[in-house]
Motif scaffolding. Structure first.
Motif, PDB file in Angstrom:
ATOM      1  N   HIS A 151      42.670  -8.083 -35.724  1.00 19.72           N
ATOM      2  CA  HIS A 151      41.601  -8.171 -36.725  1.00 19.72           C
ATOM      3  C   HIS A 151      40.229  -8.259 -36.066  1.00 19.72           C
ATOM      4  CE1 HIS A 151      39.773  -9.010 -40.598  1.00 19.72           C
ATOM      5  NE2 HIS A 151      39.147 -10.036 -40.053  1.00 19.72           N
ATOM      6  N   ASN A 178      39.377  -4.790 -34.746  1.00 15.85           N
ATOM      7  CA  ASN A 178      39.066  -3.843 -35.817  1.00 15.85           C
ATOM      8  C   ASN A 178      39.449  -4.483 -37.146  1.00 15.85           C
ATOM      9  OD1 ASN A 178      38.812  -1.780 -37.664  1.00 15.85           O
ATOM     10  ND2 ASN A 178      39.750  -0.225 -36.362  1.00 15.85           N
ATOM     11  N   LYS A 179      38.474  -5.000 -37.850  1.00 18.82           N
ATOM     12  CA  LYS A 179      38.757  -5.722 -39.091  1.00 18.82           C
ATOM     13  C   LYS A 179      39.254  -4.806 -40.201  1.00 18.82           C
ATOM     14  CE  LYS A 179      33.970  -5.565 -40.790  1.00 18.82           C
ATOM     15  NZ  LYS A 179      32.820  -6.404 -41.228  1.00 18.82           N
ATOM     16  N   TYR A 180      39.144  -3.492 -39.999  1.00 12.10           N
ATOM     17  CA  TYR A 180      39.607  -2.546 -41.022  1.00 12.10           C
ATOM     18  C   TYR A 180      41.020  -2.036 -40.747  1.00 12.10           C
ATOM     19  CZ  TYR A 180      34.629  -2.491 -42.024  1.00 12.10           C
ATOM     20  OH  TYR A 180      33.342  -2.864 -42.316  1.00 12.10           O
ATOM     21  N   PHE A 181      41.609  -2.487 -39.640  1.00 13.71           N
ATOM     22  CA  PHE A 181      42.931  -1.970 -39.275  1.00 13.71           C
ATOM     23  C   PHE A 181      43.987  -2.474 -40.249  1.00 13.71           C
ATOM     24  CE2 PHE A 181      46.948  -1.822 -37.002  1.00 13.71           C
ATOM     25  CZ  PHE A 181      46.901  -0.553 -36.447  1.00 13.71           C
TER      26      PHE A 181
END
Length: 230
Positions: A224, A227-230
């Protein structure tokens, strides 16, 4: 790709490099990206890799791995990010873990010579998948962190299955139950002598399950953060 390969194999010796770069005597294997004339071929080969990755068969995944290895040790095209996931798709979790750990450890001091074909390369074997992850999380790229997460999750689920198998203990002889537990162990688990001894002797996997749960939580947080959008 075949067209580009044919062009290189038939190249004259004065064509920017010492003739056919696929010839082991020319010392080009492992240095392809550094030879400017090979880059169209490398891009074409990568295109084949991208196409193969869309085919959902074991043979296609293995073929993808075969395409990614050997030609450019320095990995200027970043294929190292793809390899662990391919190993995982082949259920070769130990190979995936060894691959990730090698890249983590090999150049920590910045002195590894990527151009020297005589130094050890991808020589990590049977690394401990149960080892802590906290001290090295920040140095993994996202793809490798995700691979570690998937490996740890699969090992965790396998240990839970081994533990749950004791529920049939009263229905089968102890030696058969021990055999069932042993067969459930994946290669990544089988490489740990202590845990395999516990598996074979019917001990609870609860302590290891608890540790792995904590490690998976750490890895989720690390993914996270990367890459918090993963």
């Amino acid at each position: 790709m075949s067209r580009e390969e044919t062009k290189l194999r038939n190249a004259p010796e004065d064509f920017g490099f010492a003739g056919n770069p696929f010839d082991p005597q020319n010392d080009s294997i492992g240095h392809f990206w550094g030879i400017h004339e090979t880059r169209d071929y490398m891009r074409a080969r990568y295109g084949v890799v991208e196409a193969l990755m869309k085919i959902r068969t074991r043979e296609a995944v293995q073929a993808t791995l075969d395409h990614l290895q050997r030609l450019c040790r320095g990995d200027n095209m970043g294929v190292r990010s793809l390899v662990p996931a391919l190993y995982i798709r082949l259920c070769r979790d130990q190979d995936a873990y060894d691959f990730v750990r090698w890249y983590k450890k090999v150049d920590e001091d910045g002195n590894y010579d990527w151009g020297d074909m005589d130094v050890p390369f991808l020589d990590t074997h049977d690394a401990d998948v149960f080892e802590p992850v906290q001290e090295c999380l920040s140095t993994y790229n996202l793809n490798h962190t995700v691979a570690l997460t998937l490996i740890k999750i699969r090992v965790l689920l396998t240990l839970k299955t081994i533990n749950d198998s004791t529920a049939v203990g009263s229905l089968v002889p102890p030696e058969i139950l021990d055999g069932i537990r042993e067969q459930l162990a994946s290669p990544a688990i089988a490489g740990n002598e202590q845990i395999m001894h516990e598996v074979k002797t019917g001990k609870s996997m609860a302590p290891h399950i608890s540790k792995l749960k904590d490690q998976v939580d750490e890895l989720y947080d690390a993914v996270h953060k990367q890459n918090k959008y993963f």
